[in-house]
Design a protein around this motif. Structure first.
Motif: not given
Length: 298
Positions: A151-161, A168-177, A181-189
């Motif tokens: 709930e408190d995050l948002r997808v900022s970059e997504l590749v799903f083939e 698959i590439v998933q990057e996510y940030r704080d939902a209010e960012d 400007s804030d640090l990336v909350a997480g990234r997965a491949e």
């Protein structure tokens, strides 16, 4: 309210307020009881008076100060509302506390590499749309980005083939960012393993540690079954390649992915409402887009 909080933040002024809560007192007596010099006590009292929490009047040669309880009651009510907001059952603070307990347990368990290998998580949701529409939300990047974070995050970059061997590439940030400007909350491949449209989807996904190495590998299987009311979705996670540093990630899987699936279910209700509103214009609300950088392939 800000002036009142600033006035009460000083320990000497707080002591003066406590003394005035007992009864009105003159400056000289307040200075004695507060173990302070009279000129400084006068300045503190003037600050409290400007903040509206005390009042004064001259009686003969003395100036008597008295407490005004109204502003304190207003402040107490505001603080109580803040506490009630933070204390909502099932709200963000409850989730944060649950994650903290899970995090503590997982960190204690993470003593050596492979500590979580074989760990499984299962999820089930009964959804209100038929399997082919659920499938689109599982595999089309624009639709996947609407729900594939807690709930408190948002997808900022997504590749799903959505094909065997697809990236698959998933990057996510704080939902209010909103401006990144804030640090990336997480990234997965990861990589897609199996695709049976409307029935089964399997992929491997690995969150990345700050140094870019893999925290663990999640082997995810999703099965869709048609029902009289829509679709039953069953999800099974199995962990391999777990590192000691993966504890923080694994602690959030049950809570975080559960919230993501709740968001998935909510998208159907939101699209149904939008369809009711736009039913006369022939548009398909499931094709909506947002500013997320997404890419999908079939």
């Amino acid at each position: 309210m800000d002036a009142l909080l600033a006035a009460l933040a000083d320990p000497v002024r707080w002591r003066l307020v406590s003394l005035l809560a007992e009864r009105p007192r003159p400056v000289g007596v307040l200075a004695q009881l507060a173990d302070a010099r009279q000129p400084q006590t006068t300045k503190h009292l003037q600050t409290l008076e400007r903040a509206g929490v005390v009042t004064s009047q001259r009686t003969g040669q003395r100036r008597i100060y008295a407490l005004r309880p109204g502003p304190l009651r207003d402040l107490a009510a505001a603080l109580s509302r803040l506490a009630d907001t933070a204390d909502q059952a099932g709200g963000p603070h409850t989730t944060h506390d649950r994650y903290g307990l899970s995090l503590h347990a997982e960190r204690l368990a993470a003593q050596e590499p492979g500590w979580a290998d074989g760990r499984c998580f299962t999820f089930h949701r009964s959804l209100t749309e038929r399997p082919e529409l659920v499938w689109r939300r599982l595999t089309e990047a624009v639709l996947l980005a609407r729900w594939w974070t807690p709930e408190d995050l948002r997808v900022s970059e997504l590749v799903f083939e959505a094909r065997p061997g697809g990236r698959i590439v998933q990057e996510y940030r704080d939902a209010e960012d909103t401006d990144d400007s804030d640090l990336v909350a997480g990234r997965a491949e990861g990589v897609v393993v199996d695709v049976r449209p409307g029935e089964h989807l399997a992929y491997r996904l690995s969150p990345l540690l700050p140094d870019g190495s893999l925290a663990f590998t999640a082997h995810v299987d999703m099965d869709l079954r048609p029902t009289d009311t829509g679709t039953d979705l069953d999800v099974h996670w199995r962990m391999t390649d777990s590192t000691v540093e993966s504890a923080d990630f694994i602690a959030g899987i049950e809570i975080g992915f559960g919230q993501s699936l709740d968001k998935l279910a909510a998208t159907f209700a939101a699209d149904a409402d939008a369809h009711d509103t736009d039913s006369g214009n022939g548009t398909d609300s499931a094709n909506g887009t947002d500013s997320t950088h997404t890419r999908s392939a079939t």
